[in-house]
Scaffold this motif. Structure first.
Motif, PDB file in Angstrom:
ATOM      1  N   VAL A 144       0.985  -0.956  -0.219  1.00 15.53           N
ATOM      2  CA  VAL A 144       0.177  -0.140  -0.095  1.00 15.53           C
ATOM      3  C   VAL A 144       0.771   1.178   0.007  1.00 15.53           C
ATOM      4  CG1 VAL A 144      -1.786   0.865   1.522  1.00 15.53           C
ATOM      5  CG2 VAL A 144      -2.038  -1.704   1.077  1.00 15.53           C
ATOM      6  N   SER A 145       0.643   2.434  -1.173  1.00 16.37           N
ATOM      7  CA  SER A 145       1.698   3.503  -1.054  1.00 16.37           C
ATOM      8  C   SER A 145       0.426   4.489  -1.031  1.00 16.37           C
ATOM      9  CB  SER A 145       2.134   3.538  -1.872  1.00 16.37           C
ATOM     10  OG  SER A 145       1.381   3.675  -3.192  1.00 16.37           O
ATOM     11  N   ILE A 183      -1.390  -1.336  -4.049  1.00 20.40           N
ATOM     12  CA  ILE A 183      -2.560  -0.350  -4.053  1.00 20.40           C
ATOM     13  C   ILE A 183      -1.620   1.236  -3.727  1.00 20.40           C
ATOM     14  CG2 ILE A 183      -5.119   0.612  -2.633  1.00 20.40           C
ATOM     15  CD1 ILE A 183      -5.254  -2.236  -4.212  1.00 20.40           C
ATOM     16  N   THR A 184      -1.919   1.995  -4.788  1.00 17.15           N
ATOM     17  CA  THR A 184      -1.742   3.024  -5.048  1.00 17.15           C
ATOM     18  C   THR A 184      -2.431   4.371  -4.619  1.00 17.15           C
ATOM     19  OG1 THR A 184      -2.424   3.573  -7.370  1.00 17.15           O
ATOM     20  CG2 THR A 184      -0.297   2.329  -6.737  1.00 17.15           C
ATOM     21  N   ASP A 185      -1.516   5.701  -3.706  1.00 13.31           N
ATOM     22  CA  ASP A 185      -2.230   6.510  -3.522  1.00 13.31           C
ATOM     23  C   ASP A 185      -3.830   6.893  -3.445  1.00 13.31           C
ATOM     24  OD1 ASP A 185      -2.931   9.089  -3.994  1.00 13.31           O
ATOM     25  OD2 ASP A 185      -4.063   9.253  -5.981  1.00 13.31           O
ATOM     26  N   VAL A 186      -3.494   6.194  -0.958  1.00  8.12           N
ATOM     27  CA  VAL A 186      -4.408   5.879  -0.897  1.00  8.12           C
ATOM     28  C   VAL A 186      -3.982   6.474   0.698  1.00  8.12           C
ATOM     29  CG1 VAL A 186      -5.550   3.763  -1.393  1.00  8.12           C
ATOM     30  CG2 VAL A 186      -3.996   3.488  -0.091  1.00  8.12           C
ATOM     31  N   GLY A 187      -3.050   7.447   0.525  1.00 11.36           N
ATOM     32  CA  GLY A 187      -2.724   8.739   1.692  1.00 11.36           C
ATOM     33  C   GLY A 187      -3.531   9.455   2.778  1.00 11.36           C
ATOM     34  N   VAL A 188      -3.338   9.290   3.782  1.00  9.60           N
ATOM     35  CA  VAL A 188      -4.251   9.729   5.074  1.00  9.60           C
ATOM     36  C   VAL A 188      -5.381  11.024   4.390  1.00  9.60           C
ATOM     37  CG1 VAL A 188      -3.692   8.315   6.809  1.00  9.60           C
ATOM     38  CG2 VAL A 188      -2.703  11.021   6.351  1.00  9.60           C
ATOM     39  N   ALA A 189      -4.564  11.800   3.713  1.00  9.28           N
ATOM     40  CA  ALA A 189      -5.215  13.242   3.025  1.00  9.28           C
ATOM     41  C   ALA A 189      -6.959  12.885   2.437  1.00  9.28           C
ATOM     42  CB  ALA A 189      -3.898  14.037   2.378  1.00  9.28           C
ATOM     43  N   GLY A 190      -6.962  11.939   2.387  1.00  2.00           N
ATOM     44  CA  GLY A 190      -7.564  11.295   1.429  1.00  2.00           C
ATOM     45  C   GLY A 190      -8.348   9.499   2.310  1.00  2.00           C
ATOM     46  N   LEU A 191      -9.209  10.151   3.476  1.00  5.92           N
ATOM     47  CA  LEU A 191      -9.172   8.457   3.976  1.00  5.92           C
ATOM     48  C   LEU A 191     -10.231   7.827   3.548  1.00  5.92           C
ATOM     49  CD1 LEU A 191      -7.747   7.594   6.641  1.00  5.92           C
ATOM     50  CD2 LEU A 191      -9.325   8.698   8.002  1.00  5.92           C
ATOM     51  N   HIS A 192     -10.912   7.808   2.441  1.00  6.29           N
ATOM     52  CA  HIS A 192     -12.280   7.730   2.363  1.00  6.29           C
ATOM     53  C   HIS A 192     -11.676   6.705   1.342  1.00  6.29           C
ATOM     54  CE1 HIS A 192     -11.292  11.149  -0.341  1.00  6.29           C
ATOM     55  NE2 HIS A 192     -11.886  10.435  -1.489  1.00  6.29           N
TER      56      HIS A 192
END
Length: 268
Positions: free
Chosen positions: A137-138, A164-173
């Motif tokens: 997860v990145s 799985i890419t681009d799931v940073g916490v700035a967009g938690l959904h």
């Protein structure tokens, strides 16, 4: 000091701890060499002396992880020679060239065709596919170089990691959308830069072992990954394992160790 054809200093060859494997096994057969002594010797054998490097074929047998070829600081020809040396071993271990430049990759593939290139990583002797499930997860697409290194190394060891890419916490959904996946794998590698909080968020969603990798991605006070590193080390999610900055290769090896133990436990 004399030099070889490539201009490198010609180092004296170091004699192997035992003249030959055949003589060693013959000594065991005749009783001249105790089994315990032979086992001790085999744990240290063999390596090949190339003059500028001693490549460790037997690490695969001792640890289940083969020695990798680290590109920085080596010439393209040195990389090519070391890769070819590993591939010449009768032990069919995975061969991984990491952090390689375009010239190093080209030289290695010219001498040893068949390598699979992923970013700056090249792998040969990919192992048979294993059933254990691992996900990488990145946090952002800026972390993909590290994720690619991790994926390529796991692939060399026979795993088929899902990335799985681009799931940073700035967009938690975005992270919450993959909770079911996170709860249904054996090991998770979490890669993030910036403030490095993604491993804590993942750690609160799953019981799977988590290997966190801070990256050097980020603005000003990210301090080339040190902020993410410290954030991961201070994680409030219990039991998160933290690698060094940008060390996707090390994370893959840590995952391979865990998965190997899980497999052995299931088989016993």
């Amino acid at each position: 000091m004399p030099t070889g054809d490539d201009g490198l200093a010609a180092y004296d060859a170091v004699r192997e701890p035992w003249p030959s494997l055949h003589e060693l096994l013959g000594g065991v057969a005749t009783g001249e060499v105790a089994i315990d002594e032979a086992e001790s010797i085999l744990r240290r054998l063999p390596f090949t002396h190339l003059g500028f490097a001693r490549i460790d074929h037997h690490r695969w047998v001792r640890t289940g992880l083969a020695e990798a070829v680290y590109g920085p600081g080596k010439t393209p020809e040195q990389c090519a020679q070391i890769v070819a040396g590993f591939l010449s071993s009768p032990i069919s271990a995975p061969v991984v060239l990491t952090r390689a430049s375009e010239d190093q990759i080209a030289a290695a593939l010219a001498r040893s065709p068949g390598g699979h290139v992923v970013g700056t990583t090249v792998v040969w002797n990919v192992q048979p596919q294993r059933p254990e499930r691992v996900v990488i997860v990145s946090a952002g697409t800026g972390d993909l170089l590290v994720a690619e290194e991790c994926r390529a190394t796991l692939t060399a060891y026979g795993y088929d990691p899902r990335v799985i890419t681009d799931v940073g916490v700035a967009g938690l959904h975005r992270l919450l959308d993959i909770v079911d996946l996170l709860q249904d794998v054996e090991v998770i590698v979490v890669i993030a830069g910036m403030e490095g909080t993604l491993p804590s968020a993942v750690g609160g969603l799953t019981s799977a072992p988590i290997i966190a990798v801070p990256t050097s991605v980020g603005y000003g006070s990210s301090l080339q990954g040190h902020t993410a590193l410290l954030g991961m080390l201070a994680s409030c999610a219990q039991g998160v394992t933290v690698m060094g900055i940008d060390n996707g290769f090390g994370a893959a090896c840590a995952a391979a160790r865990l998965l190997s133990r899980i497999r052995r436990a299931a088989e016993s």
